[in-house]
Design a protein around this motif. Structure first.
Motif: not given
Length: 99
Positions: A87-99, A30-32, A61-64, A50-54
């Motif tokens: 969206a691609e840049a945001a997605g790279r950060c959002l992936v970190l939330l799922r690890q 989450a910190a990352g 994740l890609r569909d979201l 807009a996406t992080a919470q869900t």
């Protein structure tokens, strides 16, 4: 099979230790993700926020991210030009939330 009380206590401590390690890993991710998000440009950050919470509980994740980005574009909050890159840049950060 007979387990002594000492064995049960050792197992309990081992399980607590494992759960603490898992919790600290989750905080690190989450910190990352937060550090990554802090470096995003404004359109990418809008998508991230807009996406992080869900993102943690969502199936794909890609569909979201695509759905949230489309919604932001359609509502006029995000310009269509550059939305994919944002969206691609945001997605790279959002992936970190799922690890």
């Amino acid at each position: 099979m007979h387990l002594s009380i000492g064995t049960g206590v050792r197992i309990a401590f081992a399980l607590v230790g494992i759960s603490l390690l898992s919790a600290s890993s989750a905080r690190a991710d989450a910190a990352g993700a937060a550090a990554c998000a802090g470096k995003l440009d404004k359109p990418s950050r809008l998508i991230y926020d807009a996406t992080a919470q869900t993102a943690v509980s969502s199936g794909d994740l890609r569909d979201l991210v695509a759905s949230k980005t489309r919604s932001l574009v359609m509502s006029g909050q995000l310009p269509r030009a550059g939305a994919r890159e944002a969206a691609e840049a945001a997605g790279r950060c959002l992936v970190l939330l799922r690890q």
